[in-house]
Design a protein around this motif. Structure first.
Motif, PDB file in Angstrom:
ATOM      1  N   SER A 157      45.554  35.887  35.302  1.00  0.00           N
ATOM      2  CA  SER A 157      44.459  36.695  35.504  1.00  0.00           C
ATOM      3  C   SER A 157      43.063  35.748  35.896  1.00  0.00           C
ATOM      4  O   SER A 157      42.196  36.033  36.865  1.00  0.00           O
ATOM      5  CB  SER A 157      44.062  37.547  34.305  1.00  0.00           C
ATOM      6  OG  SER A 157      44.797  38.613  34.206  1.00  0.00           O
ATOM      7  N   VAL A 158      42.885  34.760  35.189  1.00  0.00           N
ATOM      8  CA  VAL A 158      41.820  33.640  35.528  1.00  0.00           C
ATOM      9  C   VAL A 158      42.000  33.191  36.876  1.00  0.00           C
ATOM     10  O   VAL A 158      40.853  33.052  37.442  1.00  0.00           O
ATOM     11  CB  VAL A 158      41.667  32.757  34.213  1.00  0.00           C
ATOM     12  CG1 VAL A 158      40.770  31.521  34.619  1.00  0.00           C
ATOM     13  CG2 VAL A 158      41.413  33.235  33.096  1.00  0.00           C
ATOM     14  N   ILE A 159      43.078  32.857  37.137  1.00  0.00           N
ATOM     15  CA  ILE A 159      43.456  32.222  38.420  1.00  0.00           C
ATOM     16  C   ILE A 159      43.092  33.290  39.591  1.00  0.00           C
ATOM     17  O   ILE A 159      42.694  32.723  40.524  1.00  0.00           O
ATOM     18  CB  ILE A 159      45.060  31.740  38.485  1.00  0.00           C
ATOM     19  CG1 ILE A 159      45.293  30.500  37.630  1.00  0.00           C
ATOM     20  CG2 ILE A 159      45.145  31.053  40.032  1.00  0.00           C
ATOM     21  CD1 ILE A 159      46.598  30.262  37.487  1.00  0.00           C
ATOM     22  N   TYR A 160      43.510  34.434  39.613  1.00  0.00           N
ATOM     23  CA  TYR A 160      43.083  35.270  40.366  1.00  0.00           C
ATOM     24  C   TYR A 160      41.553  35.436  40.697  1.00  0.00           C
ATOM     25  O   TYR A 160      40.924  35.625  41.584  1.00  0.00           O
ATOM     26  CB  TYR A 160      43.927  36.587  40.065  1.00  0.00           C
ATOM     27  CG  TYR A 160      45.430  36.725  40.744  1.00  0.00           C
ATOM     28  CD1 TYR A 160      45.546  36.622  42.065  1.00  0.00           C
ATOM     29  CD2 TYR A 160      46.428  36.986  39.649  1.00  0.00           C
ATOM     30  CE1 TYR A 160      47.154  36.406  42.249  1.00  0.00           C
ATOM     31  CE2 TYR A 160      47.595  37.022  40.175  1.00  0.00           C
ATOM     32  CZ  TYR A 160      47.961  36.935  41.410  1.00  0.00           C
ATOM     33  OH  TYR A 160      49.418  36.977  41.623  1.00  0.00           O
ATOM     34  N   LEU A 161      41.182  35.589  39.383  1.00  0.00           N
ATOM     35  CA  LEU A 161      39.707  35.625  39.238  1.00  0.00           C
ATOM     36  C   LEU A 161      38.747  34.709  40.086  1.00  0.00           C
ATOM     37  O   LEU A 161      37.855  35.045  40.814  1.00  0.00           O
ATOM     38  CB  LEU A 161      39.058  35.678  37.946  1.00  0.00           C
ATOM     39  CG  LEU A 161      37.404  35.747  37.559  1.00  0.00           C
ATOM     40  CD1 LEU A 161      36.958  36.902  38.148  1.00  0.00           C
ATOM     41  CD2 LEU A 161      37.446  35.660  35.938  1.00  0.00           C
ATOM     42  N   LEU A 162      39.202  33.290  39.662  1.00  0.00           N
ATOM     43  CA  LEU A 162      38.555  32.249  40.252  1.00  0.00           C
ATOM     44  C   LEU A 162      38.870  32.190  42.055  1.00  0.00           C
ATOM     45  O   LEU A 162      37.893  31.982  42.692  1.00  0.00           O
ATOM     46  CB  LEU A 162      39.196  31.011  39.954  1.00  0.00           C
ATOM     47  CG  LEU A 162      38.562  30.714  38.257  1.00  0.00           C
ATOM     48  CD1 LEU A 162      39.392  29.525  37.655  1.00  0.00           C
ATOM     49  CD2 LEU A 162      37.259  30.794  38.071  1.00  0.00           C
ATOM     50  N   ALA A 163      39.971  32.656  42.139  1.00  0.00           N
ATOM     51  CA  ALA A 163      40.467  32.802  43.687  1.00  0.00           C
ATOM     52  C   ALA A 163      39.577  33.883  44.268  1.00  0.00           C
ATOM     53  O   ALA A 163      38.863  33.730  45.573  1.00  0.00           O
ATOM     54  CB  ALA A 163      41.766  33.069  43.995  1.00  0.00           C
ATOM     55  N   GLY A 164      39.225  34.846  43.648  1.00  0.00           N
ATOM     56  CA  GLY A 164      38.360  35.845  44.243  1.00  0.00           C
ATOM     57  C   GLY A 164      37.000  35.577  44.312  1.00  0.00           C
ATOM     58  O   GLY A 164      36.132  35.930  45.367  1.00  0.00           O
ATOM     59  N   CYS A 165      36.334  34.947  43.405  1.00  0.00           N
ATOM     60  CA  CYS A 165      35.146  34.421  43.545  1.00  0.00           C
ATOM     61  C   CYS A 165      34.904  33.499  44.645  1.00  0.00           C
ATOM     62  O   CYS A 165      33.729  33.483  45.179  1.00  0.00           O
ATOM     63  CB  CYS A 165      34.849  33.510  41.866  1.00  0.00           C
ATOM     64  SG  CYS A 165      34.516  34.749  40.656  1.00  0.00           S
ATOM     65  N   LEU A 166      35.867  32.557  44.943  1.00  0.00           N
ATOM     66  CA  LEU A 166      35.686  31.622  45.963  1.00  0.00           C
ATOM     67  C   LEU A 166      35.780  32.661  47.153  1.00  0.00           C
ATOM     68  O   LEU A 166      35.172  32.191  48.157  1.00  0.00           O
ATOM     69  CB  LEU A 166      36.944  30.736  45.987  1.00  0.00           C
ATOM     70  CG  LEU A 166      37.202  29.470  47.146  1.00  0.00           C
ATOM     71  CD1 LEU A 166      35.993  28.526  46.793  1.00  0.00           C
ATOM     72  CD2 LEU A 166      38.516  29.077  47.168  1.00  0.00           C
ATOM     73  N   ILE A 167      36.686  33.254  47.357  1.00  0.00           N
ATOM     74  CA  ILE A 167      36.606  34.211  48.429  1.00  0.00           C
ATOM     75  C   ILE A 167      35.262  34.859  48.830  1.00  0.00           C
ATOM     76  O   ILE A 167      34.833  35.082  49.765  1.00  0.00           O
ATOM     77  CB  ILE A 167      38.017  35.318  48.725  1.00  0.00           C
ATOM     78  CG1 ILE A 167      39.206  34.221  48.514  1.00  0.00           C
ATOM     79  CG2 ILE A 167      37.907  36.196  49.593  1.00  0.00           C
ATOM     80  CD1 ILE A 167      40.426  35.313  48.373  1.00  0.00           C
ATOM     81  N   LEU A 168      34.956  35.627  47.587  1.00  0.00           N
ATOM     82  CA  LEU A 168      33.770  36.334  47.637  1.00  0.00           C
ATOM     83  C   LEU A 168      32.512  35.354  47.996  1.00  0.00           C
ATOM     84  O   LEU A 168      31.622  35.813  48.812  1.00  0.00           O
ATOM     85  CB  LEU A 168      33.398  36.919  46.330  1.00  0.00           C
ATOM     86  CG  LEU A 168      32.321  37.903  46.275  1.00  0.00           C
ATOM     87  CD1 LEU A 168      32.027  39.101  47.440  1.00  0.00           C
ATOM     88  CD2 LEU A 168      32.177  38.677  44.664  1.00  0.00           C
ATOM     89  N   GLY A 169      32.407  34.169  47.430  1.00  0.00           N
ATOM     90  CA  GLY A 169      31.499  33.437  47.829  1.00  0.00           C
ATOM     91  C   GLY A 169      31.453  33.002  49.225  1.00  0.00           C
ATOM     92  O   GLY A 169      30.155  32.955  49.970  1.00  0.00           O
ATOM     93  N   PHE A 170      32.786  32.648  49.824  1.00  0.00           N
ATOM     94  CA  PHE A 170      32.656  32.528  51.167  1.00  0.00           C
ATOM     95  C   PHE A 170      32.057  33.865  52.221  1.00  0.00           C
ATOM     96  O   PHE A 170      31.576  33.572  53.141  1.00  0.00           O
ATOM     97  CB  PHE A 170      34.091  31.943  51.510  1.00  0.00           C
ATOM     98  CG  PHE A 170      34.134  31.661  52.948  1.00  0.00           C
ATOM     99  CD1 PHE A 170      33.607  30.342  53.710  1.00  0.00           C
ATOM    100  CD2 PHE A 170      34.892  32.494  54.025  1.00  0.00           C
ATOM    101  CE1 PHE A 170      33.739  30.022  54.753  1.00  0.00           C
ATOM    102  CE2 PHE A 170      35.034  31.881  55.184  1.00  0.00           C
ATOM    103  CZ  PHE A 170      34.537  30.838  55.834  1.00  0.00           C
TER     104      PHE A 170
END
Length: 222
Positions: free
Chosen positions: A108-121
């Motif tokens: 869940s944390v991995i998906y969350l961090l990946a989502g934050c990276l994508i959203l930031g971009f």
């Protein structure tokens, strides 16, 4: 041609933004602050996250009209089709990410961090296009320009307010804290930082959208 290029980049950024929101949501640790109220409502009523996002965005546009009054310009109405498209993008990407089903807290944390990276971009891409703003950012700008507050501070207060309201709604409707978790706080802290990081590292991309002699006016405050 320059204007068309900007709008294309903005639409790409809008889709990336929705993909990031959906992945953060799928991580099942809460969602981003701007989506927290629509997400909590979608968990308790028979409408999708995208549909509630559209309704909430239209509400923010209406409040902007009340705040800005005579300063509310026709260009602000561009937020309406953008909000509708963003809502549909969210529902589309939620379906596209059907395979995301974390079975452990680490995943869940991995998906969350990946989502934050994508959203930031996605946020960076929208700012780079510099043609329009989503209702959340436009609402913050309306408040900061009307009452002369600092944009960044107002944005933080806005995000905190949304999170608190979402938590209260969750307790009222579900009698438990559902949809607002540590992921909401993490997203609030990381997404803006990631967007600014992309802005510094990819500053050379400005030349692809703007003429060298054209002074760029940021769509949102850095």
């Amino acid at each position: 041609m320059q204007k068309l290029k900007r709008y294309i980049v903005f639409l790409i950024g809008l889709f990336i933004n929705s993909l990031g929101v959906s992945l953060i949501t799928k991580a099942d640790l809460g969602t981003s602050p701007i989506s927290s109220i629509p997400y909590v409502l979608s968990l308790n009523f028979p409408f999708t996250l995208g549909q509630f996002t559209i309704a909430f965005s239209l509400l923010l546009i209406l409040i902007q009209l009340l705040i800005l009054r005579r300063n509310f310009k026709a260009e602000h109405l561009l937020q309406i089709p953008i909000s509708i498209l963003f809502g549909y993008f969210i529902d589309l990407t939620m379906v596209m990410l059907f395979f995301v089903d974390p079975q452990s807290y680490i995943s869940s944390v991995i998906y969350l961090l990946a989502g934050c990276l994508i959203l930031g971009f996605g946020v960076y891409t929208e700012v780079l296009a510099n043609v329009a703003m989503l209702p959340g950012e436009s609402f913050v700008r309306a408040v900061s320009s009307t009452w002369k507050t600092e944009f960044g501070t107002t944005k933080v207060a806005f995000d905190v307010s949304l999170t608190v309201i979402a938590a209260v709604l969750s307790l009222v409707f579900a009698h438990r804290l559902d949809g607002v978790r540590e992921g909401t706080i993490i997203a609030a802290l990381l997404v803006g930082f990631i967007a600014r990081l992309f802005g510094r590292k990819l500053s050379f991309l400005d030349a692809l959208l703007f003429h060298p002699h054209e002074k760029r006016q940021p769509a949102v405050s850095d």
